[in-house]
Scaffold this motif. Structure first.
Motif: not given
Length: 432
Positions: A175, A178-179, A185, A188-189, A191, A213, A216-217
């Protein structure tokens, strides 16, 4: 990538769109992503794959088959197409997963600070730092978070708890990185949700995912139900549906995010998961069938003539045709009478049986063409059934093919298997 829910049905799951924001390309969900090995569709060149479907597809890339490409990808410039362009599929979105869903993942070899990665060269160690560095090099549209997914139906409580704890530890790092990463950027993550078949442990994993998460992702990926390869075909609805129902109920607030479940699940299990609301699956079932000499033949048309293995579109007695069967050596019908794939339009069962007997590489190529086509047509039928709220009818059709007997869709490994590399070695005389 952006996910849009378009249609919700109480009894038939949901329809949606996965949108590639840079190009505007849209992919209908429930979505069948194309499993690759080393960035290529198994046994098929790009030109042959285009004959299976000319439509743009979402590709599933696995680190287990691609980690050795890191150095070359780091130097590759191209025209901005990234990972997909490098492997010859420019503008095809890519989902990067850790494990190859087509192959059995050995249990054990777990450590506190790393995940084992089983590649063609043997076991490699994957730390959170190394994993993020690989993802930054690959720059996929979607990638899954690092997780300990080494659990199955028989796992002990202690092993399952360790899986959850270690996944949480890995994801804190993922997390944060990734930020901070500019290279990720536009990625997509997804989770990971782990915890075996234990509702308490799954709830633990979901609680952590929602806290750190959620929203946010990108989405969620469910792991830890099997050890990949043919073990996924052994998972039954009775085992999986209760635990997935529990998970999706706890994720009800996150219903605007896509849900992925990798592995070679049987068509019947996929249908029941889709009915619950799962959005993304892969084509590893088609590969596992082809590599074990099976041509998919289950029927999936609930309106009009059925598409299946019987004469005149009758419901077939089995979900697949075993091309090793000696009774096919003088059977000059196509694999399926109503199938429009290249294999069925140009070749017979007898010829494909002959290819098996002579260990010709064209055999698995034709089976892969047919199985991919059949599975993609199956998903088109699923979309129609969700739109008309008739998914229950499709589930009943798959359950009761062959009369009142419930069909077994599990693929049994053949003692003679195709070369795992699939690089022109034909059929290898080795035990699976």
């Amino acid at each position: 990538m952006k996910f849009i829910v378009e249609h919700l049905s109480k009894n038939s799951g949901r329809l949606g769109q996965l949108v590639q924001q840079e190009t505007g390309k849209q992919f209908k969900t429930p979505l069948l992503v194309q499993t690759t090995k080393g960035g290529s569709i198994p046994y098929l060149s790009r030109e042959v794959f285009d004959s299976v479907t000319p439509e743009c597809q979402v590709l599933q890339m696995s680190l287990a088959t691609m980690d050795h490409m890191k150095e070359a990808l780091g130097q590759y410039k191209g025209s901005g197409g990234g990972l997909s362009e490098y492997v010859g599929y420019k503008d095809y979105p890519a989902i990067l997963t850790i494990r190859d869903p087509c192959e059995l993942m050995p249990s054990g070899s777990n450590d506190k600070d790393m995940v084992p990665l089983f590649t063609r060269r043997g076991k490699e160690t994957l730390t959170p730092q190394k994993y993020i560095e690989l993802v930054e090099t690959f720059k996929p549209d979607i990638y899954q978070g690092l997780s300990d997914a080494d659990t199955n139906f028989d796992s002990a409580k202690k092993r399952i708890q360790k899986s959850v704890d270690r996944t949480e530890s890995f994801m804190y790092f993922c997390y944060e990185q990734h930020k901070q990463s500019q290279m990720l950027s536009k990625s997509c993550l997804f989770t990971p949700i782990v915890g075996g078949y234990n509702t308490y442990n799954r709830s633990q994993s979901i609680k952590h995912a929602k806290e750190y998460g959620s929203g946010k992702y990108g989405g969620f990926i469910f792991e830890g139900f099997h050890n990949y390869g043919l073990t996924a075909t052994e998972v039954t609805s009775e085992q999986l549906v209760p635990i997935m129902s529990h998970c999706l109920k706890e994720l009800s607030e996150e219903k605007q995010q896509p849900l992925m479940l990798p592995g070679a699940f049987t068509p019947l299990v996929m249908l029941e998961l889709i009915q619950l609301g799962v959005d993304i699956f892969d084509t590893s079932y088609a590969y596992c069938a082809a590599v074990n000499f099976k041509a998919l033949s289950f029927s999936f048309k609930v309106n009009g003539d059925s598409v299946g293995g019987g004469e005149g579109g009758n419901v077939p007695e089995t979900p697949f045709i075993d091309v090793t069967d000696e009774c096919l050596k003088e059977d000059f019908r196509p694999l399926l009478k109503d199938c429009s794939c290249v294999a069925c339009e140009n070749h017979t069962r007898a010829y494909i049986h002959h290819l098996y007997k002579t260990s010709e590489l064209l055999g698995p190529i034709l089976l892969m063409i047919h199985n991919l086509h059949h599975l993609m047509e199956f998903f088109k039928s699923i979309h129609e059934c969700i739109s008309s709220d008739t998914l229950d009818s499709l589930i009943k059709l798959l359950r009761h093919q062959g009369g009142d007997k419930v069909v077994e869709y599990r693929i049994v490994a053949n003692t003679k298997v195709i070369s795992r590399a699939g690089l022109g070695k034909g059929f290898a005389d080795s035990k699976s």
